[in-house]
Design a protein around this motif. Structure first.
Motif, short mmCIF file in Angstrom:
data_model
loop_
_atom_site.label_atom_id
_atom_site.label_comp_id
_atom_site.label_asym_id
_atom_site.label_seq_id
_atom_site.Cartn_x
_atom_site.Cartn_y
_atom_site.Cartn_z
N GLY A 54 56.85 15.45 27.26
CA GLY A 54 56.24 16.16 28.37
C GLY A 54 54.91 15.57 28.77
O GLY A 54 54.21 14.92 27.98
N ALA A 55 54.54 15.79 30.04
CA ALA A 55 53.30 15.24 30.57
C ALA A 55 52.08 15.77 29.83
O ALA A 55 51.11 15.05 29.59
N ALA A 56 52.10 17.07 29.47
CA ALA A 56 50.96 17.66 28.78
C ALA A 56 50.70 16.96 27.45
O ALA A 56 49.54 16.68 27.09
N VAL A 219 52.61 17.43 52.13
CA VAL A 219 52.60 17.65 53.58
C VAL A 219 54.01 17.84 54.12
O VAL A 219 54.27 18.70 54.98
N MET A 220 54.95 17.05 53.61
CA MET A 220 56.32 17.12 54.10
C MET A 220 57.12 18.23 53.43
O MET A 220 58.28 18.48 53.78
N ASN A 221 56.49 18.90 52.44
CA ASN A 221 57.16 19.99 51.71
C ASN A 221 58.50 19.52 51.13
O ASN A 221 59.52 20.20 51.23
N SER A 222 58.47 18.34 50.54
CA SER A 222 59.69 17.76 49.98
C SER A 222 60.09 18.51 48.71
O SER A 222 59.25 19.07 47.98
N SER A 223 61.37 18.49 48.43
CA SER A 223 61.90 19.21 47.27
C SER A 223 62.05 18.32 46.03
O SER A 223 62.77 18.68 45.10
N VAL A 224 61.41 17.16 46.02
CA VAL A 224 61.53 16.27 44.85
C VAL A 224 60.88 16.93 43.64
O VAL A 224 60.00 17.77 43.75
N ALA A 225 61.35 16.51 42.46
CA ALA A 225 60.86 17.09 41.21
C ALA A 225 59.39 16.73 40.99
O ALA A 225 58.97 15.60 41.28
N ARG A 226 58.64 17.70 40.47
CA ARG A 226 57.20 17.50 40.19
C ARG A 226 56.96 17.58 38.68
O ARG A 226 57.83 17.97 37.90
N ILE A 227 55.73 17.24 38.29
CA ILE A 227 55.35 17.34 36.87
C ILE A 227 55.41 18.79 36.41
O ILE A 227 55.93 19.11 35.34
N GLY A 228 54.90 19.69 37.18
CA GLY A 228 54.90 21.09 36.81
C GLY A 228 53.62 21.51 36.10
O GLY A 228 52.66 20.74 36.00
N GLN A 229 53.63 22.71 35.61
CA GLN A 229 52.42 23.32 35.04
C GLN A 229 51.91 22.54 33.83
O GLN A 229 52.67 22.15 32.95
N LEU A 230 50.61 22.31 33.79
CA LEU A 230 49.94 21.67 32.67
C LEU A 230 48.94 22.63 32.05
O LEU A 230 48.42 23.52 32.73
N PRO A 231 48.61 22.46 30.77
CA PRO A 231 47.61 23.33 30.16
C PRO A 231 46.23 23.06 30.74
O PRO A 231 45.88 21.92 31.04
N LEU A 339 39.60 20.62 34.55
CA LEU A 339 39.17 20.79 35.95
C LEU A 339 40.23 20.46 36.98
O LEU A 339 40.07 20.85 38.14
N ALA A 340 41.28 19.75 36.62
CA ALA A 340 42.18 19.25 37.67
C ALA A 340 43.66 19.37 37.32
O ALA A 340 44.47 18.59 37.80
N THR A 341 44.03 20.34 36.50
CA THR A 341 45.45 20.46 36.16
C THR A 341 46.29 20.89 37.35
O THR A 341 47.47 20.55 37.43
N GLY A 342 45.73 21.65 38.27
CA GLY A 342 46.49 22.09 39.44
C GLY A 342 46.97 20.93 40.29
O GLY A 342 48.18 20.79 40.54
N PRO A 343 46.07 20.07 40.77
CA PRO A 343 46.52 18.91 41.55
C PRO A 343 47.45 17.98 40.77
O PRO A 343 48.40 17.44 41.33
N VAL A 344 47.19 17.81 39.47
CA VAL A 344 48.02 16.91 38.67
C VAL A 344 49.44 17.46 38.56
O VAL A 344 50.42 16.69 38.56
N ALA A 345 49.60 18.77 38.50
CA ALA A 345 50.93 19.37 38.37
C ALA A 345 51.81 19.10 39.58
O ALA A 345 53.04 19.15 39.48
N ALA A 346 51.21 18.78 40.72
CA ALA A 346 51.97 18.55 41.94
C ALA A 346 52.46 17.12 42.08
O ALA A 346 53.15 16.79 43.05
N ILE A 347 52.15 16.24 41.14
CA ILE A 347 52.55 14.83 41.24
C ILE A 347 54.06 14.72 41.11
O ILE A 347 54.66 15.27 40.18
#
Length: 546
Positions: A54-56, A219-231, A339-347
């Motif tokens: 996992g990414a975390a 921006v395109m609201n694509s449905s591709v898989a993301r990293i998801g929630q991080l601690p 400080l930045a887990t939110g933006p990272v989860a959207a990768i």
């Protein structure tokens, strides 16, 4: 003895000299640490996902193991964390034993690596031949690329299968409606990484490409898989549950992981020492530091760590001179956690797959591959074979087979250079000289050449005396010494006197220990001087009772 052991243990611990020159280099170290932290962020996330942990876990490993290895390791500029090679080894462990086994296997591997360093095994990496190292690197790069094929097609990775088989299965059964958006992201990230690196080397191209891809899919609201929630914080360290059965079942995997961690870390440290003016590294201390790093990573929920060649190279090129740079790299990643887990989860996962694909290509040096392939048939075979076994079978087996093949080829070359040469007797010819065979042994008389040399020595009919010159013999093992004793006994049984000239002290001890000297007719048939040996032989021909 106790004082020597204590000195050795003290040498493996951190000391003030680790930060010599920090007063003048701290600005460059801080800047290098920030640069490496930016580069390491997408790699840590990608390798964590690629390994199945996992990414975390990848991010935690980069933070915790990075700082521990920086403080306790044997290199001043090494950067440690999750790597592609470790992800390759860890993926089947996760698939076979489950995610819950990772903490325990990480701790076990860390203990094994630390024990290897404490026992002085760090210098064993010098015995790994260059073709094996390059073949292993090529194989690892290929496996990393193959592991990214499922994510690049927007598909989950098939379980219980090799990366090559998984990539082929995904390619055969791809759903192109799902694969098309993911492949577009891969193409975008790869193009940006290649283009930005050519535009200016200081641009963190992997991070910039990840940011661009994340903004595009958002921006395109694509449905591709993301990293998801991080601690959003580091968990408290926890000892994994371990019973005797779990330890026994995971020991084999831990040994393989420890071997890979030791090899990769030492190779990375060796490369760093050749690139940086900070002086040599301590291989034993490096293993101790990497072992402690994996132990700490396991306690915090991470994965096994090793020295990372790519990140270490970035660190050196950015001007790092002390361990502060690697420590700053971990602090930068720690700031991301808080400080930045939110933006990272959207990768998007496809973006990280593209980063690793480009990274895998950059691991391969075509010039080096050509040089190995042109070097010799044996080295080219070792290079190709190691890469093939790495891709199709197992990483550790690849290194073992490569080293074994290199040893066989090396012994074969030594055996071929070993020879028995008949020389002319020195000085004016005298009657009876034709009945004296002066034989010079060259090269090595060992198990690989003993039978051939034995046949050559005994193949001299119609002689009365054989002088065996051993002063040019570079190597003698127990098999060779035993063969010399057997040859002497056979010649003596045929009525041929054997004189042995110029035996080195270490060879004489071996000949005596295996009983080879007992086959000589007299103790004075061991002679140091060639003139004395020839005179003795001529005297024997003139009077056979001599």
């Amino acid at each position: 003895m106790i004082a020597a052991t204590a000195h050795r243990l003290v040498r493996l611990l951190p000391h003030r000299s680790d930060y010599a020159g920090l007063r003048t280099s701290w600005r460059r170290d801080v800047l290098a640490g920030v640069t490496v932290g930016v580069v390491a962020l997408p790699l840590a996330l990608a390798f964590g996902i690629s390994s199945g942990v996992g990414a975390a876990a990848g991010l935690v490993t980069a933070v915790v193991a990075g700082v521990v290895a920086a403080v306790f390791g044997g290199s001043r500029v090494q950067v440690s964390g999750p790597t592609g090679a470790m992800a390759v080894v860890l993926a089947p462990v996760v698939g076979h034993y489950g995610l819950s086994s990772i903490a325990l296997v990480t701790l076990l591997a860390g203990v094994l690596v630390m024990a290897a360093g404490a026992s002085g095994l760090g210098r064993a990496v010098t015995f790994i031949p260059w073709p094996v190292i390059e073949g292993f690197t090529l194989g690892i790069a290929t496996v990393i690329f193959l592991q990214q094929i499922p994510a690049a097609f927007g598909e989950p990775t098939p379980s219980e299968t090799s990366p090559l088989a998984a990539a082929w299965r995904v390619f055969q059964h791809a759903h192109w409606s799902t694969a098309a958006p993911a492949l577009l992201i891969v193409a975008l990230v790869a193009a940006l990484m290649i283009g930005l690196s050519r535009l200016h080397h200081a641009i963190p191209e992997s991070l910039a490409a990840i940011v661009a891809a994340t903004l595009l899919v958002t921006v395109m609201n694509s449905s591709v898989a993301r990293i998801g929630q991080l601690p959003s914080h580091l968990a408290a360290p926890v000892l994994p549950h371990a019973d005797l059965g779990a330890l026994r079942s995971l020991l084999g995997a831990a040994v393989a992981i420890a071997a890979l961690a030791a090899i990769e870390s030492l190779l990375s440290a060796r490369v760093a020492a050749s690139m940086s003016p900070t002086g040599p590294y301590d291989p034993d201390r490096e293993l101790v530091g990497q072992g402690l790093a994996s132990i700490a990573s396991g306690l915090f929920g991470g994965m096994p760590a090793t020295g990372a060649i790519a990140r270490t190279a970035v660190n050196v090129r950015s001007g790092a001179r002390t361990r502060l740079s690697a420590i700053v790299h971990s602090i930068v990643l720690l700031a991301v956690v808080y400080l930045a887990t939110g933006p990272v989860a959207a990768i998007p996962l496809a973006a990280l797959a593209a980063v690793l694909m480009v990274t895998s290509f950059r691991m391969i040096s075509m010039r080096t591959a050509r040089n190995v392939l042109r070097s010799s048939w044996a080295d080219a075979s070792i290079f190709v074979g190691t890469a093939f076994v790495t891709v199709c079978f197992d990483l550790i087996e690849a290194v073992e087979i490569g080293i074994l093949a290199a040893a066989v080829f090396a012994l074969r070359a030594v055996a071929q250079r070993s020879a028995v040469t008949r020389e002319e007797l020195p000085g004016p010819q005298q009657p009876g000289d034709e009945r004296i065979a002066l034989l010079r042994l060259d090269g090595a008389m060992f198990f690989g050449a003993a039978d051939r040399l034995s046949s050559a020595i005994t193949d001299y009919p119609q002689v009365s005396v054989v002088i065996i010159r051993m002063s040019s013999l570079g190597m003698l093992d127990a098999t060779g010494a035993h063969s010399l004793g057997r040859i002497t006994a056979e010649l003596e049984s045929r009525g041929i006197t054997v004189l042995i000239k110029g035996v080195r002290p270490e060879h004489l001890a071996l000949l005596t220990n295996v009983g080879a000297t007992e086959a000589l007719r007299h103790g004075n048939h061991l002679i140091d001087s060639l003139d004395e040996a020839v005179a003795h032989a001529r005297a024997h021909v003139a009077s056979p009772r001599t």
